[in-house]
Write an enzyme that holds these catalytic residues in place. Structure first.
Site, PDB file in Angstrom:
ATOM      1  N   GLU A   1       6.168  -5.349   7.956  1.00 42.34           N
ATOM      2  CA  GLU A   1       5.651  -4.150   8.666  1.00 42.34           C
ATOM      3  C   GLU A   1       6.212  -3.957   9.879  1.00 42.34           C
ATOM      4  O   GLU A   1       6.233  -2.920  10.402  1.00 42.34           O
ATOM      5  CB  GLU A   1       4.111  -4.469   8.790  1.00 42.34           C
ATOM      6  CG  GLU A   1       3.340  -4.366   7.452  1.00 42.34           C
ATOM      7  CD  GLU A   1       3.464  -5.580   6.526  1.00 42.34           C
ATOM      8  OE1 GLU A   1       2.930  -5.257   5.348  1.00 42.34           O
ATOM      9  OE2 GLU A   1       4.045  -6.463   7.137  1.00 42.34           O
TER      10      GLU A   1
ATOM     11  N   GLY B   1       0.767  -1.160  -0.078  1.00 43.39           N
ATOM     12  CA  GLY B   1      -0.237  -0.107  -0.106  1.00 43.39           C
ATOM     13  C   GLY B   1       0.646   1.024  -0.056  1.00 43.39           C
ATOM     14  O   GLY B   1       2.152   1.031   0.209  1.00 43.39           O
TER      15      GLY B   1
ATOM     16  N   ASP C   1      -0.738  -6.896   7.984  1.00 39.25           N
ATOM     17  CA  ASP C   1      -2.236  -6.908   8.020  1.00 39.25           C
ATOM     18  C   ASP C   1      -2.737  -7.392   6.517  1.00 39.25           C
ATOM     19  O   ASP C   1      -1.923  -8.406   6.175  1.00 39.25           O
ATOM     20  CB  ASP C   1      -2.720  -5.397   7.655  1.00 39.25           C
ATOM     21  CG  ASP C   1      -1.962  -4.544   6.501  1.00 39.25           C
ATOM     22  OD1 ASP C   1      -1.000  -4.981   6.068  1.00 39.25           O
ATOM     23  OD2 ASP C   1      -2.994  -3.455   6.310  1.00 39.25           O
TER      24      ASP C   1
END
Length: 335
Positions: free
Chosen positions: A139, A67, A147
């Site tokens: 992450e 993302g 996630d």
């Protein structure tokens, strides 16, 4: 053909085609791309002419690097909580939609596939990687957590590979991702153009004819150590087990973990242990709830600054050590 700045959508033969088209940003997902993917899948869901979906990434460097975490940090600094909520809610709804899609969903992964890139591939039926595939959930290195449904699929990988990948952010290359379960087939990059044409002509069954024999799993010599150490009951116990193991691999893994956000290690561990007994839908709901808290945490803002914005690779975590992380504060995140 539908074409937006960062996403190409078209129909070819019996296949709906999706191409992440942001190569300069390593095909990182923005909100428009997420919306476009969801819209295309919804439109093809009941369309008789589309019998399967094929997703690829533009360029040779990446399938999808994740993302647009820089934009999320900027929104957090600006206090734009609604924009953050919309991004993650839409992304996680897309992940769940892929998992429940009634038609074969095929991802051809050539290059970087991390975070959100795994989210738009791993939930599908067929995930083909080339020798250039690079899979990771990095992450904890930016003060976040794995996630896009990772709290569901990582605990279901063989042994404790999922916890190892979640906490260390370790990268799996090519066929290693098949052994781990993040990919389903290994096909050399040189065969990808012919594979695409075969899928368009003959559908998903064509993939089996292109699958190559797997080279040895690079983590095979370390599997027993990974399962033993990362199966411990807490992050401090994982670190202690690695220290006691004393092998070169254990020492390198320990060094990696000590560079990660201590808080992120703690909440990621707790998240995966809970996810092992939950449905994908419940895992995504828990992850969405966590985004509301974690994107305001100092470690997220600092981690993205150090690794993505300024790229000095020298984050200053708060707190700086695992011993200083308050277990009650971690537990409160899941209340």
């Amino acid at each position: 053909m539908g074409e937006a700045a960062n996403l190409r959508v078209w129909h070819e033969g019996r296949v709906g085609r999706l191409e992440l088209n942001r190569p300069r940003a390593l095909n990182a997902l923005d909100l428009g791309m997420i919306a476009g993917l969801a819209e295309a899948l919804a439109g093809w869901r009941e369309a008789p002419a589309v019998q399967a979906v094929l997703i690829t990434g533009a360029g040779e460097r990446a399938f999808c690097a994740g993302g647009d975490i820089r934009a999320i940090r900027e929104a957090a600094l600006a206090g734009e909580g609604s924009a953050i909520e919309r991004f993650f809610a839409d992304e996680y709804a897309l992940n769940e939609g892929i998992a429940s899609y009634p038609k074969p969903y095929i991802a051809l992964i050539d290059g970087i596939c991390m975070g959100g890139g795994i989210g738009v591939s791993v939930h599908g039926d067929i995930r083909v990687t080339s020798e250039h595939g690079r899979f990771a959930m990095p992450e904890t290195g930016i003060g976040f957590f794995p996630d896009i449904g990772a709290s569901y699929f990582l605990p279901r990988l063989p042994g404790e590979l999922g916890m190892y990948l979640a906490l260390t952010g370790a990268e799996l290359r090519g066929a290693d991702a098949v052994y781990a379960g993040l990919a389903t087939h290994f096909v050399p990059r040189a065969a990808f153009p012919d594979l695409e044409r075969a899928i368009i002509a003959d559908g998903p069954a064509a993939v089996a004819g292109f699958a190559a024999a797997l080279p040895p799993f690079s983590l095979a010599p370390h599997r027993a150590l990974i399962d033993r150490c990362f199966g411990e009951a807490s992050v401090p116990e994982i670190l202690a087990a690695l220290e006691a193991a004393g092998t070169a691999f254990a020492e390198e893994t320990l060094k990696t973990l000590n560079a990660r956000s201590p808080s992120a290690l703690a909440w990621s561990f707790a998240l995966l242990r809970r996810g092992a007994a939950r449905t994908l839908s419940a895992c995504l709901a828990q992850e969405l709830a966590l985004t509301r808290r974690i994107t305001r945490h100092p470690d997220f803002l600092e981690g993205v600054r150090a690794m993505v914005v300024d790229k000095d690779r020298a984050p200053r975590w708060q707190p700086a050590t695992l011993a200083e992380v308050d277990p009650a504060a971690i537990a409160a995140l899941f209340a």
